[in-house]
Design an enzyme around this catalytic site. Structure first.
Site, mmCIF file in Angstrom:
data_model
loop_
_atom_site.group_PDB
_atom_site.id
_atom_site.type_symbol
_atom_site.label_atom_id
_atom_site.label_comp_id
_atom_site.label_asym_id
_atom_site.label_seq_id
_atom_site.Cartn_x
_atom_site.Cartn_y
_atom_site.Cartn_z
ATOM 1 N N GLU A 1 -34.343 -13.155 -4.631
ATOM 2 C CA GLU A 1 -35.706 -12.610 -4.568
ATOM 3 C C GLU A 1 -35.893 -11.907 -3.234
ATOM 4 O OE1 GLU A 1 -38.705 -15.138 -7.243
ATOM 5 O OE2 GLU A 1 -37.768 -16.345 -5.715
ATOM 6 N N HIS B 1 -49.160 -10.957 -4.394
ATOM 7 C CA HIS B 1 -47.885 -10.721 -5.082
ATOM 8 C C HIS B 1 -47.881 -9.270 -5.530
ATOM 9 C CE1 HIS B 1 -44.497 -11.036 -7.769
ATOM 10 N NE2 HIS B 1 -44.282 -12.270 -7.369
ATOM 11 N N ARG C 1 -42.634 -9.581 0.431
ATOM 12 C CA ARG C 1 -43.805 -9.243 -0.388
ATOM 13 C C ARG C 1 -44.900 -8.465 0.305
ATOM 14 N NH1 ARG C 1 -44.504 -14.784 -3.605
ATOM 15 N NH2 ARG C 1 -42.498 -14.436 -4.575
ATOM 16 N N HIS D 1 -52.096 -14.222 -4.580
ATOM 17 C CA HIS D 1 -51.074 -15.095 -5.158
ATOM 18 C C HIS D 1 -50.918 -16.428 -4.445
ATOM 19 C CE1 HIS D 1 -47.397 -16.009 -7.309
ATOM 20 N NE2 HIS D 1 -46.706 -16.094 -6.193
ATOM 21 N N ARG E 1 -45.221 -15.755 3.353
ATOM 22 C CA ARG E 1 -44.285 -16.728 2.769
ATOM 23 C C ARG E 1 -43.099 -16.033 2.122
ATOM 24 N NH1 ARG E 1 -43.639 -18.902 -2.562
ATOM 25 N NH2 ARG E 1 -45.481 -17.774 -3.252
HETATM 26 P P1 FAD Z 1 -50.918 -26.943 -7.804
HETATM 27 O O1 FAD Z 1 -49.718 -26.892 -8.658
HETATM 28 O O2 FAD Z 1 -51.784 -25.742 -7.778
HETATM 29 O O3 FAD Z 1 -51.766 -28.187 -8.295
HETATM 30 C C1 FAD Z 1 -53.052 -28.443 -7.774
HETATM 31 C C2 FAD Z 1 -53.579 -29.716 -8.400
HETATM 32 O O4 FAD Z 1 -54.731 -30.133 -7.691
HETATM 33 C C3 FAD Z 1 -54.001 -29.568 -9.858
HETATM 34 O O5 FAD Z 1 -53.604 -30.725 -10.557
HETATM 35 C C4 FAD Z 1 -55.528 -29.541 -9.768
HETATM 36 O O6 FAD Z 1 -56.190 -30.031 -10.923
HETATM 37 C C5 FAD Z 1 -55.744 -30.472 -8.611
HETATM 38 N N1 FAD Z 1 -57.029 -30.316 -7.916
HETATM 39 C C6 FAD Z 1 -57.461 -29.265 -7.177
HETATM 40 N N2 FAD Z 1 -58.691 -29.526 -6.690
HETATM 41 C C7 FAD Z 1 -59.034 -30.754 -7.129
HETATM 42 C C8 FAD Z 1 -60.180 -31.576 -6.973
HETATM 43 N N3 FAD Z 1 -61.261 -31.191 -6.285
HETATM 44 N N4 FAD Z 1 -60.204 -32.796 -7.584
HETATM 45 C C9 FAD Z 1 -59.148 -33.210 -8.320
HETATM 46 N N5 FAD Z 1 -58.039 -32.478 -8.501
HETATM 47 C C10 FAD Z 1 -57.988 -31.263 -7.907
HETATM 48 N N6 FAD Z 1 -43.678 -20.717 -5.804
HETATM 49 C C11 FAD Z 1 -42.340 -20.833 -5.721
HETATM 50 O O7 FAD Z 1 -41.833 -21.457 -4.786
HETATM 51 N N7 FAD Z 1 -41.547 -20.273 -6.674
HETATM 52 C C12 FAD Z 1 -42.045 -19.579 -7.729
HETATM 53 O O8 FAD Z 1 -41.304 -19.116 -8.582
HETATM 54 C C13 FAD Z 1 -43.444 -19.421 -7.823
HETATM 55 N N8 FAD Z 1 -44.002 -18.700 -8.833
HETATM 56 C C14 FAD Z 1 -45.367 -18.667 -8.951
HETATM 57 C C15 FAD Z 1 -45.942 -18.011 -10.037
HETATM 58 C C16 FAD Z 1 -47.315 -18.038 -10.225
HETATM 59 C C17 FAD Z 1 -47.930 -17.318 -11.396
HETATM 60 C C18 FAD Z 1 -48.128 -18.715 -9.290
HETATM 61 C C19 FAD Z 1 -49.622 -18.768 -9.490
HETATM 62 C C20 FAD Z 1 -47.571 -19.333 -8.189
HETATM 63 C C21 FAD Z 1 -46.196 -19.320 -8.006
HETATM 64 N N9 FAD Z 1 -45.601 -19.953 -6.914
HETATM 65 C C22 FAD Z 1 -44.243 -20.050 -6.829
HETATM 66 C C23 FAD Z 1 -46.411 -20.722 -5.979
HETATM 67 C C24 FAD Z 1 -46.350 -22.206 -6.385
HETATM 68 O O9 FAD Z 1 -46.351 -22.292 -7.788
HETATM 69 C C25 FAD Z 1 -47.501 -23.009 -5.846
HETATM 70 O O10 FAD Z 1 -47.655 -22.763 -4.466
HETATM 71 C C26 FAD Z 1 -47.235 -24.498 -6.044
HETATM 72 O O11 FAD Z 1 -46.986 -24.765 -7.404
HETATM 73 C C27 FAD Z 1 -48.415 -25.319 -5.563
HETATM 74 O O12 FAD Z 1 -48.194 -26.646 -5.943
HETATM 75 P P2 FAD Z 1 -49.237 -27.746 -5.532
HETATM 76 O O13 FAD Z 1 -48.713 -29.035 -6.049
HETATM 77 O O14 FAD Z 1 -49.536 -27.641 -4.095
HETATM 78 O O15 FAD Z 1 -50.597 -27.315 -6.282
HETATM 79 C C1 SIN Z 2 -42.125 -14.984 -8.528
HETATM 80 O O1 SIN Z 2 -41.475 -15.459 -9.466
HETATM 81 O O2 SIN Z 2 -42.133 -13.802 -8.215
HETATM 82 C C2 SIN Z 2 -42.957 -15.902 -7.709
HETATM 83 C C3 SIN Z 2 -42.128 -16.505 -6.692
HETATM 84 C C4 SIN Z 2 -42.966 -17.114 -5.617
HETATM 85 O O3 SIN Z 2 -44.193 -17.012 -5.630
HETATM 86 O O4 SIN Z 2 -42.356 -17.683 -4.708
#
Ligand code: FAD
Ligand code: SIN
Length: 536
Positions: free
Chosen positions: A120, A238, A284, A345, A380
């Protein structure tokens, strides 16, 4: 009011990769409650496509991963945090493999590593392990299966945290008030350890790749409880979200460019070589800004991502989600380029933590996208985010397990939530309008390119919105929509304040009034004002 107040050893707020990994790690020694404000699977993790960065190929090196992360971070990463994450990455991946995550196998049986590694933007080596283009879904469903079976983990989906609870002198977090979205009761959960794993805040912007859960609740709650936040001006856009009237927030993974995809203008001209020698695989911030500039120069609504030179079978097997979703909308990506635009993103800043995931408040941890660990700096590196969630879940486990619960002074009783002075809202239109206004203000004035005038205007508008929303909050029965808006407007204010403090352009923060990058710079750290009587 309700008498359903609960107590537990560990309260984890969030069921994404960060929250669930930590729950599984702690559950053999502690009782754990996991809250999710929606279903367990709804959050950014579910939608992650590209994969997880880690040095797995014997010809790659941790030093190269560190150097790529520092480069993407444009001089603002904390080198210690970067080294810590890069060095612990492969162990985290081994744990996921052991849990049974179905990562895509290597295509060649003679390969140096058994799983396929993709590339990537910003990475100097193939080092992104993935499950086709649905990595997040594959990781999350494996974690959900495991936590559901664990007797020491209680899962509470559709429970939204309203606020953190602190002890009398406001030095320790002792749990949280929680809204049961079905019964609409608010009750307390008391815990010596509370973990914010609540994800990012990209919903502040009109166009985003993120699901509706990304409203910055953790950042807002931590700030109200007295924690510092860092680098809030750096929201990542993104470069390639699908541009289609029927599907506004679907991501076209960076891995498409990693496998040879080329960005083109409507007339077919490729343009990225004009902006960076790494062309389509530049980090990015550079690609998103280049697209934004080309759209403005040519007055076009989108640019095109062309992967038509790859065989159909390759696209179907490497990118089944993207292939299928585009096909449904009438775009055959093996024959025609994909219309794309940048969208908000990822929140690079967040709650300030140390390398153990500990925040400024004793007993309160922040892990995953909600945290500011110093890993990402001003931008990032792709696929470092899922990794950060995994590595800091392990760091928090070590810190929590090494603290004896018995020695911690916990309050005898937590005061019940007082909702005696509020009434049902009759004018929901006010809240709906404020949502729209906030997200448009952030998109128009605090987006990919900023100016002092736009930031000043955003600050004024957001101040008005905050006053209106606060008034509504204190007068009406709470629901998740209002709570999220209140959190998001606060987080937006923190983003604007941080952006106004940065008098230069660096990484994701580009201000036309200060187009140069200063020779030296520091993260932007904001400290909440001291409040005598913290009210809900
Ligand atoms: P999240 O997975 O966002 O989970 C948040 C949790 O908190 C949820 O369960 C929600 O319900 C809960 N929550 C929030 N507020 C409250 C509240 N007030 N009370 C109770 N619960 C609450 N990153 C990579 O490294 N590689 C990738 O390929 C990649 N692709 C991506 C593609 C997309 C479309 C997106 C949107 C992001 C991508 N990212 C990627 C970024 C990455 O997915 C996220 O940064 C990561 O998943 C965040 O994980 P997390 O556990 O911190 O939060
Ligand atoms: C992507 O698949 O382009 C998302 C990867 C990332 O957010 O790190």
């Amino acid at each position: 009011m309700s008498n359903h107040n609960l107590k537990t050893d560990v309260l984890i707020i969030g069921s994404g990769i960060a929250g669930l990994s930590l729950a599984l790690k702690l559950a053999h020694k502690r009782n754990v409650i996991v809250l999710a404000k929606s279903s367990l699977s709804e959050g950014s993790t579910m939608y992650a496509q590209g994969g997880i960065a880690a040095v797995l190929d014997p010809f790659d090196s941790v030093e190269a991963h560190i150097s790529d992360t520092l480069n993407a971070g444009a001089g603002l990463c904390d080198p210690q945090a970067v080294r810590y994450v890069a060095e612990n990455a492969s162990k985290s991946i081994e744990e996921l493999i052991a849990l049974g995550v179905p990562f895509s196998p290597a295509e060649n049986s003679q390969a140096d590593y058994p799983f396929h590694l993709t590339q990537e933007g910003g990475h100097s080596h193939r080092r992104v392990i993935h499950a086709a283009d649905h990595t997040g879904q594959s990781v999350l469903s494996t974690l959900i299966d495991q936590v559901k079976q664990h007797p020491n983990i209680k899962l509470l989906p559709n429970h939204m945290t309203v606020n953190l609870i602190t002890n009398d002198d406001k030095t320790r977090c002792v749990g949280a008030y929680v809204l049961n979205k079905q019964s609409r009761n608010i009750y307390s959960i008391q815990a010596p350890f509370t973990i914010l794993a609540t994800g990012g805040a990209s919903k502040a912007y009109l166009y985003t790749s993120n699901p509706d859960t990304s409203t910055g609740d953790g950042i807002a709650m931590a700030w109200r409880a007295g924690c510092r936040v860092g680098n809030m001006e750096f929201n990542q856009f993104h470069p390639t979200c699908l541009f289609h009237p029927k599907d506004r927030s679907f991501l076209i993974s960076e891995a498409v460019r990693g496998e040879g995809g080329i960005l083109r203008l409507p007339n077919g001209d490729a343009f990225m070589t004009k902006y960076d020698e790494r062309a389509d695989l530049a980090p990015r911030d550079i690609v998103a800004r280049a697209i934004d500039q080309e759209m403005k120069i040519h007055g076009i609504d989108c640019v095109f991502l062309d992967i038509t030179h790859k065989p159909k079978a390759f696209l179907e097997s490497h990118f089944p989600t993207i292939y299928g979703r585009c096909k449904k909308l009438g775009i055959d990506i093996s024959k025609e380029p994909i219309p794309v635009v940048p969208a908000a993103h990822y929140t690079c800043g967040g709650i300030v933590t140390n390398l153990k995931g500990e925040t400024d408040l004793a007993g309160l941890y922040a892990i995953g996208e909600t945290a500011f660990t110093g890993l990402h700096g001003a931008n990032r590196l792709a696929s470092n985010s899922l990794l950060e969630g995994l590595v800091f879940a392990e760091a928090a486990r070590q810190s929590i397990e090494s603290t004896s619960i018995e020695n911690l002074a916990m309050p005898e009783q937590i005061p019940a939530w007082d909702s005696s002075r509020v009434s049902e809202a009759r004018e929901r239109i006010l809240v709906a309008h404020d949502w729209d206004e906030l997200r448009r203000v952030m998109w128009d004035y605090v987006g990919i390119v900023r100016t002092d005038k736009r930031l000043k205007r955003a600050a004024q508008r957001i101040r008005n919105l905050q006053n209106e929303i606060d008034e509504f909050y204190y007068q009406h029965t709470l629901d998740s929509d209002l709570l999220e808006l209140r959190n998001l407007v606060l987080v937006s204010q923190l983003m604007v304040t941080s952006a106004q403090k940065r008098k230069e352009s660096r990484g994701l923060h580009y201000n036309l009034d200060y187009p140069k990058t200063k020779s030296r710079s520091k993260p932007t750290i904001l400290k909440p004002p001291k409040r005598k009587n913290q009210v809900n």
